[in-house]
Design a protein around this motif. Sequence first.
Motif, PDB file in Angstrom:
ATOM      1  N   THR B  41       0.826  -1.205   0.000  1.00 27.23           N
ATOM      2  CA  THR B  41       0.000   0.000   0.000  1.00 27.23           C
ATOM      3  C   THR B  41       0.863   1.258   0.000  1.00 27.23           C
ATOM      4  O   THR B  41       0.535   2.242  -0.656  1.00 27.23           O
ATOM      5  CB  THR B  41      -0.917   0.015   1.235  1.00 27.23           C
ATOM      6  OG1 THR B  41      -0.124  -0.261   2.386  1.00 27.23           O
ATOM      7  CG2 THR B  41      -1.997  -1.032   1.119  1.00 27.23           C
ATOM      8  N   GLU B  42       1.960   1.164   0.720  1.00 24.87           N
ATOM      9  CA  GLU B  42       2.865   2.298   0.812  1.00 24.87           C
ATOM     10  C   GLU B  42       3.496   2.598  -0.546  1.00 24.87           C
ATOM     11  O   GLU B  42       3.471   3.743  -1.027  1.00 24.87           O
ATOM     12  CB  GLU B  42       3.958   1.918   1.823  1.00 24.87           C
ATOM     13  CG  GLU B  42       4.782   3.042   2.371  1.00 24.87           C
ATOM     14  CD  GLU B  42       5.759   2.497   3.411  1.00 24.87           C
ATOM     15  OE1 GLU B  42       6.934   2.882   3.364  1.00 24.87           O
ATOM     16  OE2 GLU B  42       5.334   1.647   4.234  1.00 24.87           O
ATOM     17  N   GLU B  45       1.177   3.883  -3.258  1.00 27.48           N
ATOM     18  CA  GLU B  45       0.831   5.288  -3.085  1.00 27.48           C
ATOM     19  C   GLU B  45       1.986   6.182  -3.522  1.00 27.48           C
ATOM     20  O   GLU B  45       1.790   7.190  -4.202  1.00 27.48           O
ATOM     21  CB  GLU B  45       0.479   5.556  -1.621  1.00 27.48           C
ATOM     22  CG  GLU B  45      -0.189   6.904  -1.421  1.00 27.48           C
ATOM     23  CD  GLU B  45      -0.841   6.992  -0.052  1.00 27.48           C
ATOM     24  OE1 GLU B  45      -1.222   8.099   0.341  1.00 27.48           O
ATOM     25  OE2 GLU B  45      -0.962   5.939   0.611  1.00 27.48           O
ATOM     26  N   GLN B  48       2.060   6.105  -7.168  1.00 27.80           N
ATOM     27  CA  GLN B  48       0.786   6.534  -7.754  1.00 27.80           C
ATOM     28  C   GLN B  48       0.233   5.509  -8.729  1.00 27.80           C
ATOM     29  O   GLN B  48      -0.232   5.855  -9.821  1.00 27.80           O
ATOM     30  CB  GLN B  48       0.946   7.889  -8.454  1.00 27.80           C
ATOM     31  CG  GLN B  48       1.232   9.030  -7.505  1.00 27.80           C
ATOM     32  CD  GLN B  48       0.004   9.392  -6.668  1.00 27.80           C
ATOM     33  OE1 GLN B  48      -1.058   9.702  -7.212  1.00 27.80           O
ATOM     34  NE2 GLN B  48       0.126   9.321  -5.362  1.00 27.80           N
TER      35      GLN B  48
END
Lengths: 218, 218
Positions: B41-42, B45, B48
Amino acid sequence: MAVTASLLGLEKKSLREQALAALRTAITSGELEPGRHLVETELSEMLQISRGTLREALRQLEQEGLISAGARGRMSVRHLDVKEIRDIFAVRGVLESLAARTLSDMPDKEAALAELRAAVDNMDKAAKSSLQERIESDLEFHRTLCRLSGNETLLHSWESLEGSIRMSIMFAGLERATRNMSVGRHHDIVAAIETGNAAKARETIIAHMDSAAENLVG
Amino acid sequence: MAVTASLLGLEKKSLREQALAALRTAITSGELEPGRHLVETELSEMLQISRGTLREALRQLEQEGLISAGARGRMSVRHLDVKEIRDIFAVRGVLESLAARTLSDMPDKEAALAELRAAVDNMDKAAKSSLQERIESDLEFHRTLCRLSGNETLLHSWESLEGSIRMSIMFAGLERATRNMSVGRHHDIVAAIETGNAAKARETIIAHMDSAAENLVG
DNA sequence: TAACATCGGACTGTTAGCAGTCGCCCACTG
DNA sequence: CAGTGGGCGACTGCTAACAGTCCGATGTTA
Protein backbone atom coordinates in the motif's frame (compact mmCIF):
# COMPACT_ATOMS: atom_id res chain seq x y z
CA MET A 1 3.26 -32.68 22.92
CA ALA A 2 4.06 -35.33 20.38
CA VAL A 3 2.99 -34.31 16.94
CA THR A 4 2.71 -36.47 13.92
CA ALA A 5 4.47 -35.37 10.78
CA SER A 6 1.15 -34.82 9.13
CA LEU A 7 0.36 -32.08 11.58
CA LEU A 8 3.50 -30.08 11.06
CA GLY A 9 1.81 -27.60 8.83
CA LEU A 10 -0.91 -27.65 6.26
CA GLU A 11 -0.05 -26.60 2.80
CA LYS A 12 -2.14 -23.69 1.84
CA LYS A 13 -0.83 -22.57 -1.45
CA SER A 14 -2.03 -19.32 -2.83
CA LEU A 15 -4.16 -19.41 -5.92
CA ARG A 16 -1.32 -17.71 -7.73
CA GLU A 17 1.04 -20.57 -6.95
CA GLN A 18 -1.52 -23.15 -7.91
CA ALA A 19 -2.17 -21.38 -11.19
CA LEU A 20 1.54 -21.16 -11.80
CA ALA A 21 1.99 -24.88 -11.27
CA ALA A 22 -1.04 -25.74 -13.38
CA LEU A 23 0.08 -23.58 -16.27
CA ARG A 24 3.63 -24.85 -16.09
CA THR A 25 2.39 -28.40 -16.29
CA ALA A 26 -0.02 -27.59 -19.10
CA ILE A 27 2.75 -26.00 -21.14
CA THR A 28 5.51 -28.49 -20.50
CA SER A 29 3.14 -31.37 -21.16
CA GLY A 30 2.09 -29.90 -24.46
CA GLU A 31 -1.50 -29.42 -23.47
CA LEU A 32 -0.98 -25.80 -24.38
CA GLU A 33 0.92 -26.15 -27.62
CA PRO A 34 3.77 -23.81 -28.58
CA GLY A 35 2.71 -20.64 -30.29
CA ARG A 36 -0.74 -20.73 -28.79
CA HIS A 37 -2.10 -17.39 -27.81
CA LEU A 38 -2.99 -17.21 -24.14
CA VAL A 39 -6.10 -15.14 -23.59
CA GLU A 40 -6.33 -13.92 -20.03
CA THR A 41 -10.10 -14.02 -19.79
CA GLU A 42 -10.15 -17.53 -21.18
CA LEU A 43 -7.50 -18.86 -18.82
CA SER A 44 -8.90 -17.16 -15.77
CA GLU A 45 -12.25 -18.74 -16.45
CA MET A 46 -10.67 -22.17 -16.95
CA LEU A 47 -8.74 -21.92 -13.70
CA GLN A 48 -11.58 -20.24 -11.90
CA ILE A 49 -9.49 -17.36 -10.70
CA SER A 50 -9.54 -13.66 -11.39
CA ARG A 51 -7.48 -12.08 -14.10
CA GLY A 52 -5.39 -10.14 -11.61
CA THR A 53 -4.21 -13.26 -9.88
CA LEU A 54 -3.65 -14.96 -13.20
CA ARG A 55 -1.57 -12.09 -14.50
CA GLU A 56 0.86 -12.44 -11.64
CA ALA A 57 1.39 -16.08 -12.53
CA LEU A 58 1.82 -15.21 -16.19
CA ARG A 59 4.48 -12.66 -15.31
CA GLN A 60 6.45 -15.36 -13.58
CA LEU A 61 6.08 -17.79 -16.46
CA GLU A 62 7.30 -15.09 -18.78
CA GLN A 63 10.44 -14.67 -16.69
CA GLU A 64 10.96 -18.43 -16.79
CA GLY A 65 10.85 -18.33 -20.54
CA LEU A 66 7.80 -20.53 -20.93
CA ILE A 67 5.69 -17.82 -22.48
CA SER A 68 6.63 -14.74 -24.41
CA ALA A 69 4.89 -11.41 -24.72
CA GLY A 70 4.07 -10.13 -28.16
CA ALA A 71 2.62 -6.81 -29.18
CA ARG A 72 0.39 -5.08 -26.70
CA GLY A 73 0.95 -7.62 -23.97
CA ARG A 74 -0.44 -10.57 -25.85
CA MET A 75 1.13 -13.65 -24.39
CA SER A 76 1.78 -16.86 -26.24
CA VAL A 77 3.41 -20.16 -25.46
CA ARG A 78 7.06 -20.04 -26.39
CA HIS A 79 8.11 -21.92 -29.46
CA LEU A 80 11.50 -23.58 -29.32
CA ASP A 81 13.60 -24.33 -32.34
CA VAL A 82 16.66 -26.53 -32.58
CA LYS A 83 19.13 -23.72 -31.98
CA GLU A 84 17.34 -22.61 -28.85
CA ILE A 85 17.47 -26.11 -27.42
CA ARG A 86 21.20 -26.23 -28.00
CA ASP A 87 21.50 -22.82 -26.37
CA ILE A 88 19.48 -23.86 -23.35
CA PHE A 89 21.59 -26.95 -22.84
CA ALA A 90 24.79 -24.96 -23.25
CA VAL A 91 23.73 -22.67 -20.41
CA ARG A 92 22.54 -25.59 -18.37
CA GLY A 93 25.89 -27.21 -18.98
CA VAL A 94 27.96 -24.38 -17.57
CA LEU A 95 25.63 -24.01 -14.60
CA GLU A 96 25.79 -27.67 -13.66
CA SER A 97 29.50 -27.80 -14.32
CA LEU A 98 29.93 -25.03 -11.79
CA ALA A 99 27.93 -27.10 -9.34
CA ALA A 100 30.09 -30.14 -10.02
CA ARG A 101 33.30 -28.14 -9.69
CA THR A 102 32.11 -26.62 -6.44
CA LEU A 103 31.22 -30.00 -5.02
CA SER A 104 34.52 -31.46 -6.15
CA ASP A 105 36.45 -28.85 -4.25
CA MET A 106 34.34 -29.17 -1.16
CA PRO A 107 36.32 -30.43 1.87
CA ASP A 108 33.79 -32.77 3.45
CA LYS A 109 31.48 -33.83 0.73
CA GLU A 110 30.45 -37.24 1.98
CA ALA A 111 26.94 -36.20 2.95
CA ALA A 112 26.45 -34.52 -0.39
CA LEU A 113 27.78 -37.51 -2.27
CA ALA A 114 25.44 -39.77 -0.35
CA GLU A 115 22.51 -37.66 -1.40
CA LEU A 116 23.65 -37.71 -5.00
CA ARG A 117 24.01 -41.46 -4.95
CA ALA A 118 20.52 -41.73 -3.54
CA ALA A 119 19.28 -39.64 -6.45
CA VAL A 120 21.01 -41.98 -8.88
CA ASP A 121 19.47 -44.97 -7.13
CA ASN A 122 16.15 -43.30 -7.49
CA MET A 123 16.71 -43.03 -11.23
CA ASP A 124 17.58 -46.69 -11.21
CA LYS A 125 14.28 -47.58 -9.64
CA ALA A 126 12.41 -45.27 -11.96
CA ALA A 127 14.05 -46.87 -14.98
CA LYS A 128 11.42 -49.55 -14.84
CA SER A 129 8.58 -47.09 -14.43
CA SER A 130 6.81 -44.72 -16.74
CA LEU A 131 8.69 -42.34 -18.95
CA GLN A 132 7.32 -39.47 -16.96
CA GLU A 133 8.83 -40.79 -13.75
CA ARG A 134 12.17 -41.34 -15.43
CA ILE A 135 12.19 -37.72 -16.57
CA GLU A 136 11.26 -36.51 -13.12
CA SER A 137 13.96 -38.52 -11.39
CA ASP A 138 16.50 -37.33 -13.94
CA LEU A 139 15.66 -33.68 -13.41
CA GLU A 140 15.61 -34.31 -9.69
CA PHE A 141 19.19 -35.56 -9.86
CA HIS A 142 20.38 -32.48 -11.66
CA ARG A 143 18.46 -30.13 -9.41
CA THR A 144 19.98 -31.90 -6.41
CA LEU A 145 23.43 -31.42 -7.91
CA CYS A 146 22.83 -27.67 -8.05
CA ARG A 147 21.27 -27.52 -4.62
CA LEU A 148 24.12 -29.39 -2.97
CA SER A 149 26.61 -26.89 -4.34
CA GLY A 150 25.30 -24.56 -1.67
CA ASN A 151 25.17 -21.74 -4.18
CA GLU A 152 21.65 -20.33 -3.95
CA THR A 153 22.11 -18.12 -6.97
CA LEU A 154 23.20 -21.10 -9.00
CA LEU A 155 20.20 -23.11 -7.88
CA HIS A 156 17.88 -20.26 -8.68
CA SER A 157 19.32 -19.78 -12.15
CA TRP A 158 18.98 -23.48 -12.82
CA GLU A 159 15.41 -23.56 -11.64
CA SER A 160 14.42 -20.68 -13.84
CA LEU A 161 15.79 -22.74 -16.69
CA GLU A 162 13.93 -25.86 -15.67
CA GLY A 163 10.78 -24.95 -17.55
CA SER A 164 12.75 -24.46 -20.74
CA ILE A 165 14.45 -27.78 -20.21
CA ARG A 166 11.11 -29.48 -19.86
CA MET A 167 9.90 -27.79 -23.03
CA SER A 168 12.98 -29.05 -24.84
CA ILE A 169 12.19 -32.58 -23.74
CA MET A 170 8.62 -32.13 -24.86
CA PHE A 171 9.72 -30.73 -28.18
CA ALA A 172 12.06 -33.61 -28.85
CA GLY A 173 9.57 -36.28 -27.95
CA LEU A 174 9.70 -38.74 -25.15
CA GLU A 175 11.61 -41.47 -26.97
CA ARG A 176 14.53 -39.22 -27.74
CA ALA A 177 14.47 -37.84 -24.22
CA THR A 178 14.95 -41.26 -22.69
CA ARG A 179 18.30 -41.55 -24.44
CA ASN A 180 19.57 -39.16 -21.81
CA MET A 181 18.32 -41.09 -18.83
CA SER A 182 21.16 -43.61 -18.74
CA VAL A 183 21.96 -44.33 -15.13
CA GLY A 184 25.58 -45.10 -15.99
CA ARG A 185 26.23 -41.62 -17.28
CA HIS A 186 25.07 -40.21 -14.01
CA HIS A 187 27.29 -42.56 -12.08
CA ASP A 188 30.19 -41.07 -14.01
CA ILE A 189 29.26 -37.62 -12.83
CA VAL A 190 29.16 -38.68 -9.20
CA ALA A 191 32.44 -40.55 -9.61
CA ALA A 192 34.14 -37.50 -11.10
CA ILE A 193 33.01 -35.37 -8.19
CA GLU A 194 34.16 -38.04 -5.76
CA THR A 195 37.73 -37.94 -7.02
CA GLY A 196 37.93 -34.26 -6.27
CA ASN A 197 39.14 -33.55 -9.76
CA ALA A 198 37.24 -30.37 -10.52
CA ALA A 199 38.35 -30.13 -14.13
CA LYS A 200 37.31 -33.69 -14.76
CA ALA A 201 33.95 -33.14 -13.13
CA ARG A 202 33.40 -30.09 -15.27
CA GLU A 203 34.27 -31.91 -18.47
CA THR A 204 32.03 -34.81 -17.60
CA ILE A 205 29.05 -32.53 -17.16
CA ILE A 206 29.72 -30.49 -20.26
CA ALA A 207 30.08 -33.64 -22.33
CA HIS A 208 26.90 -35.00 -20.80
CA MET A 209 24.98 -31.87 -21.74
CA ASP A 210 26.41 -31.65 -25.23
CA SER A 211 25.39 -35.17 -26.00
CA ALA A 212 22.06 -34.62 -24.29
CA ALA A 213 21.33 -31.71 -26.60
CA GLU A 214 22.38 -33.76 -29.61
CA ASN A 215 20.19 -36.63 -28.52
CA LEU A 216 17.25 -34.30 -28.32
CA VAL A 217 17.66 -32.49 -31.60
CA GLY A 218 19.45 -35.10 -33.69
CA MET B 1 6.86 9.47 -47.19
CA ALA B 2 9.95 10.68 -45.47
CA VAL B 3 9.64 10.42 -41.74
CA THR B 4 11.86 11.95 -39.19
CA ALA B 5 13.41 9.73 -36.57
CA SER B 6 11.34 11.38 -33.91
CA LEU B 7 8.20 10.07 -35.51
CA LEU B 8 9.26 6.46 -35.67
CA GLY B 9 7.23 5.51 -32.67
CA LEU B 10 6.33 6.97 -29.36
CA GLU B 11 7.44 5.20 -26.30
CA LYS B 12 4.49 4.34 -24.20
CA LYS B 13 5.75 2.22 -21.42
CA SER B 14 3.22 0.54 -19.25
CA LEU B 15 2.97 1.65 -15.67
CA ARG B 16 4.17 -1.79 -14.70
CA GLU B 17 7.42 -1.33 -16.62
CA GLN B 18 7.93 2.13 -15.21
CA ALA B 19 7.34 0.87 -11.70
CA LEU B 20 9.75 -1.98 -12.32
CA ALA B 21 12.46 0.38 -13.48
CA ALA B 22 11.85 2.80 -10.64
CA LEU B 23 11.99 0.08 -8.00
CA ARG B 24 15.06 -1.49 -9.52
CA THR B 25 16.84 1.82 -9.42
CA ALA B 26 15.68 2.55 -5.90
CA ILE B 27 16.98 -0.80 -4.68
CA THR B 28 20.28 -0.93 -6.53
CA SER B 29 21.00 2.66 -5.54
CA GLY B 30 20.40 1.90 -1.91
CA GLU B 31 17.47 4.24 -1.59
CA LEU B 32 15.55 1.22 -0.40
CA GLU B 33 18.04 -0.33 1.95
CA PRO B 34 18.54 -4.12 2.26
CA GLY B 35 16.18 -5.80 4.65
CA ARG B 36 13.59 -3.10 4.36
CA HIS B 37 10.06 -4.36 4.38
CA LEU B 38 8.16 -3.34 1.26
CA VAL B 39 4.56 -2.52 2.07
CA GLU B 40 2.39 -2.72 -1.00
CA THR B 41 0.00 0.00 0.00
CA GLU B 42 2.86 2.30 0.81
CA LEU B 43 4.72 1.73 -2.45
CA SER B 44 1.62 1.94 -4.60
CA GLU B 45 0.83 5.29 -3.09
CA MET B 46 4.38 6.53 -3.62
CA LEU B 47 4.37 5.45 -7.24
CA GLN B 48 0.79 6.53 -7.75
CA ILE B 49 -0.30 3.22 -9.15
CA SER B 50 -2.68 0.56 -7.97
CA ARG B 51 -1.59 -2.38 -5.93
CA GLY B 52 -2.46 -4.83 -8.68
CA THR B 53 -0.06 -3.22 -11.10
CA LEU B 54 2.57 -2.91 -8.42
CA ARG B 55 2.30 -6.55 -7.50
CA GLU B 56 3.12 -7.59 -11.03
CA ALA B 57 6.30 -5.55 -10.88
CA LEU B 58 7.18 -6.99 -7.48
CA ARG B 59 6.78 -10.50 -8.83
CA GLN B 60 9.35 -9.74 -11.46
CA LEU B 61 11.77 -8.20 -8.99
CA GLU B 62 11.41 -11.27 -6.85
CA GLN B 63 12.41 -13.47 -9.77
CA GLU B 64 15.41 -11.22 -10.37
CA GLY B 65 16.51 -11.75 -6.82
CA LEU B 66 16.26 -8.12 -5.76
CA ILE B 67 13.52 -8.76 -3.25
CA SER B 68 12.59 -11.87 -1.34
CA ALA B 69 9.28 -13.02 0.01
CA GLY B 70 9.03 -13.80 3.68
CA ALA B 71 6.16 -15.26 5.61
CA ARG B 72 2.71 -14.57 4.29
CA GLY B 73 3.88 -12.81 1.17
CA ARG B 74 5.70 -10.03 2.95
CA MET B 75 8.36 -8.75 0.62
CA SER B 76 11.61 -7.23 1.69
CA VAL B 77 14.71 -5.95 -0.05
CA ARG B 78 17.22 -8.74 -0.34
CA HIS B 79 20.18 -8.62 1.94
CA LEU B 80 23.47 -9.85 0.47
CA ASP B 81 26.29 -11.26 2.51
CA VAL B 82 29.84 -11.95 1.43
CA LYS B 83 29.19 -15.55 0.46
CA GLU B 84 26.27 -14.59 -1.73
CA ILE B 85 28.37 -12.07 -3.60
CA ARG B 86 30.97 -14.71 -4.28
CA ASP B 87 28.21 -17.06 -5.43
CA ILE B 88 26.71 -14.48 -7.74
CA PHE B 89 30.04 -13.76 -9.33
CA ALA B 90 30.77 -17.46 -9.71
CA VAL B 91 27.57 -17.90 -11.69
CA ARG B 92 28.22 -14.74 -13.62
CA GLY B 93 31.69 -16.08 -14.39
CA VAL B 94 30.48 -19.30 -15.97
CA LEU B 95 27.81 -17.49 -17.94
CA GLU B 96 30.19 -14.95 -19.38
CA SER B 97 32.83 -17.58 -19.99
CA LEU B 98 30.30 -19.44 -22.09
CA ALA B 99 29.72 -16.24 -24.03
CA ALA B 100 33.46 -15.77 -24.53
CA ARG B 101 33.94 -19.37 -25.62
CA THR B 102 31.06 -19.13 -28.05
CA LEU B 103 32.43 -15.96 -29.57
CA SER B 104 35.90 -17.46 -29.78
CA ASP B 105 34.62 -20.36 -31.82
CA MET B 106 32.53 -18.19 -34.08
CA PRO B 107 33.69 -18.31 -37.72
CA ASP B 108 33.25 -14.67 -38.73
CA LYS B 109 33.43 -12.68 -35.58
CA GLU B 110 34.81 -9.43 -36.89
CA ALA B 111 31.55 -7.51 -36.52
CA ALA B 112 31.15 -8.80 -32.99
CA LEU B 113 34.72 -7.92 -32.08
CA ALA B 114 34.23 -4.44 -33.44
CA GLU B 115 31.24 -3.98 -31.21
CA LEU B 116 33.15 -5.26 -28.22
CA ARG B 117 36.03 -2.91 -28.92
CA ALA B 118 33.57 -0.06 -29.14
CA ALA B 119 32.26 -1.03 -25.71
CA VAL B 120 35.79 -0.99 -24.33
CA ASP B 121 36.37 2.42 -25.91
CA ASN B 122 33.24 3.56 -24.24
CA MET B 123 34.61 2.44 -20.89
CA ASP B 124 37.74 4.36 -21.71
CA LYS B 125 35.78 7.55 -22.23
CA ALA B 126 33.74 6.96 -19.13
CA ALA B 127 36.90 6.47 -17.08
CA LYS B 128 37.08 10.21 -16.71
CA SER B 129 33.42 10.57 -15.84
CA SER B 130 31.39 9.87 -12.77
CA LEU B 131 31.59 6.59 -10.97
CA GLN B 132 28.06 5.85 -11.96
CA GLU B 133 28.89 6.13 -15.65
CA ARG B 134 31.91 3.90 -15.23
CA ILE B 135 29.75 1.24 -13.67
CA GLU B 136 27.18 1.55 -16.41
CA SER B 137 29.71 1.26 -19.21
CA ASP B 138 31.31 -1.72 -17.48
CA LEU B 139 28.03 -3.56 -17.18
CA GLU B 140 27.22 -2.59 -20.73
CA PHE B 141 30.42 -4.26 -21.92
CA HIS B 142 29.58 -7.50 -20.18
CA ARG B 143 25.98 -7.43 -21.34
CA THR B 144 27.20 -6.88 -24.88
CA LEU B 145 29.48 -9.86 -24.54
CA CYS B 146 26.52 -12.04 -23.67
CA ARG B 147 24.32 -10.57 -26.34
CA LEU B 148 26.89 -11.06 -29.09
CA SER B 149 27.12 -14.75 -28.26
CA GLY B 150 23.78 -15.04 -30.00
CA ASN B 151 22.52 -17.26 -27.21
CA GLU B 152 19.25 -15.70 -26.09
CA THR B 153 18.95 -17.98 -23.09
CA LEU B 154 22.40 -16.98 -21.97
CA LEU B 155 21.59 -13.31 -22.32
CA HIS B 156 18.36 -13.75 -20.42
CA SER B 157 20.06 -15.60 -17.58
CA TRP B 158 22.69 -12.88 -17.36
CA GLU B 159 20.11 -10.14 -17.33
CA SER B 160 18.18 -11.76 -14.54
CA LEU B 161 21.43 -11.70 -12.62
CA GLU B 162 22.15 -8.06 -13.41
CA GLY B 163 20.13 -6.73 -10.49
CA SER B 164 22.05 -8.92 -8.08
CA ILE B 165 25.32 -7.76 -9.59
CA ARG B 166 24.32 -4.15 -9.06
CA MET B 167 23.38 -4.91 -5.49
CA SER B 168 26.78 -6.47 -4.97
CA ILE B 169 28.44 -3.32 -6.24
CA MET B 170 26.25 -1.26 -3.97
CA PHE B 171 27.02 -3.49 -1.03
CA ALA B 172 30.74 -3.24 -1.57
CA GLY B 173 30.76 0.49 -1.95
CA LEU B 174 31.70 2.49 -4.99
CA GLU B 175 35.40 2.77 -4.28
CA ARG B 176 35.89 -0.95 -4.21
CA ALA B 177 33.73 -1.38 -7.27
CA THR B 178 35.96 0.85 -9.37
CA ARG B 179 38.84 -1.56 -8.85
CA ASN B 180 37.08 -3.75 -11.39
CA MET B 181 36.69 -1.12 -14.04
CA SER B 182 40.21 -1.38 -15.40
CA VAL B 183 40.07 -0.93 -19.15
CA GLY B 184 43.16 -3.06 -19.64
CA ARG B 185 41.54 -6.13 -18.15
CA HIS B 186 38.74 -5.83 -20.62
CA HIS B 187 41.17 -5.49 -23.49
CA ASP B 188 42.57 -8.85 -22.42
CA ILE B 189 39.16 -10.41 -22.72
CA VAL B 190 38.66 -9.09 -26.23
CA ALA B 191 42.16 -10.19 -27.18
CA ALA B 192 41.56 -13.70 -25.91
CA ILE B 193 38.40 -13.96 -27.95
CA GLU B 194 40.21 -12.62 -30.99
CA THR B 195 42.80 -15.38 -30.95
CA GLY B 196 40.05 -17.97 -31.19
CA ASN B 197 41.45 -19.79 -28.21
CA ALA B 198 38.25 -20.75 -26.43
CA ALA B 199 39.97 -22.22 -23.39
CA LYS B 200 42.05 -19.09 -22.95
CA ALA B 201 39.01 -16.88 -23.31
CA ARG B 202 37.21 -18.90 -20.70
CA GLU B 203 40.08 -18.71 -18.26
CA THR B 204 40.45 -15.00 -18.74
CA ILE B 205 36.83 -14.39 -17.88
CA ILE B 206 36.82 -16.72 -14.90
CA ALA B 207 39.96 -15.09 -13.53
CA HIS B 208 38.41 -11.68 -14.12
CA MET B 209 35.31 -12.63 -12.17
CA ASP B 210 37.17 -14.28 -9.34
CA SER B 211 39.28 -11.21 -8.79
CA ALA B 212 36.24 -8.99 -9.22
CA ALA B 213 34.48 -10.81 -6.42
CA GLU B 214 37.57 -10.58 -4.23
CA ASN B 215 37.87 -6.89 -4.96
CA LEU B 216 34.30 -6.38 -3.85
CA VAL B 217 34.37 -8.40 -0.66
CA GLY B 218 38.03 -8.13 0.33
C1' DT C 1 0.64 -12.21 37.77
C1' DA C 2 0.19 -15.42 34.32
C1' DA C 3 -2.91 -17.39 31.10
C1' DC C 4 -6.62 -16.22 28.22
C1' DA C 5 -10.10 -13.70 25.51
C1' DT C 6 -11.11 -9.70 22.66
C1' DC C 7 -10.63 -6.01 19.72
C1' DG C 8 -8.44 -3.08 16.37
C1' DG C 9 -4.96 -2.09 12.98
C1' DA C 10 -1.98 -3.42 9.34
C1' DC C 11 -1.25 -5.97 5.27
C1' DT C 12 -1.77 -9.28 1.76
C1' DG C 13 -4.88 -12.29 -1.33
C1' DT C 14 -8.40 -11.92 -4.56
C1' DT C 15 -12.00 -10.18 -7.21
C1' DA C 16 -15.10 -7.64 -10.44
C1' DG C 17 -15.41 -3.95 -13.38
C1' DC C 18 -14.19 0.27 -16.01
C1' DA C 19 -11.35 2.27 -19.68
C1' DG C 20 -8.58 2.35 -23.61
C1' DT C 21 -6.75 0.24 -27.80
C1' DC C 22 -6.24 -2.60 -31.72
C1' DG C 23 -8.06 -5.33 -35.59
C1' DC C 24 -11.78 -6.35 -38.50
C1' DC C 25 -15.79 -5.87 -41.20
C1' DC C 26 -18.64 -3.17 -43.91
C1' DA C 27 -20.76 0.69 -45.79
C1' DC C 28 -19.77 4.79 -48.15
C1' DT C 29 -17.58 7.85 -51.56
C1' DG C 30 -14.87 10.01 -54.91
C1' DC D 1 -12.16 0.07 -56.89
C1' DA D 2 -8.84 2.05 -53.78
C1' DG D 3 -9.33 4.56 -49.81
C1' DT D 4 -11.71 6.48 -45.83
C1' DG D 5 -14.17 6.26 -41.72
C1' DG D 6 -17.42 4.38 -38.40
C1' DG D 7 -18.97 0.79 -35.58
C1' DC D 8 -18.19 -3.50 -33.05
C1' DG D 9 -16.06 -7.23 -30.63
C1' DA D 10 -11.98 -8.92 -28.33
C1' DC D 11 -8.51 -8.23 -25.17
C1' DT D 12 -5.26 -6.03 -22.16
C1' DG D 13 -4.06 -2.16 -18.61
C1' DC D 14 -5.35 -0.55 -14.46
C1' DT D 15 -8.07 0.40 -10.46
C1' DA D 16 -10.89 0.28 -6.20
C1' DA D 17 -12.90 -2.43 -2.89
C1' DC D 18 -13.86 -6.69 -0.17
C1' DA D 19 -12.22 -10.56 2.60
C1' DG D 20 -9.19 -13.04 5.39
C1' DT D 21 -5.22 -13.36 8.47
C1' DC D 22 -1.78 -12.26 11.56
C1' DC D 23 0.04 -9.37 15.38
C1' DG D 24 0.05 -6.65 19.26
C1' DA D 25 -2.39 -4.07 22.81
C1' DT D 26 -5.69 -4.03 26.15
C1' DG D 27 -8.62 -5.81 29.29
C1' DT D 28 -10.15 -9.94 32.32
C1' DT D 29 -10.22 -13.59 35.30
C1' DA D 30 -8.63 -17.06 38.46
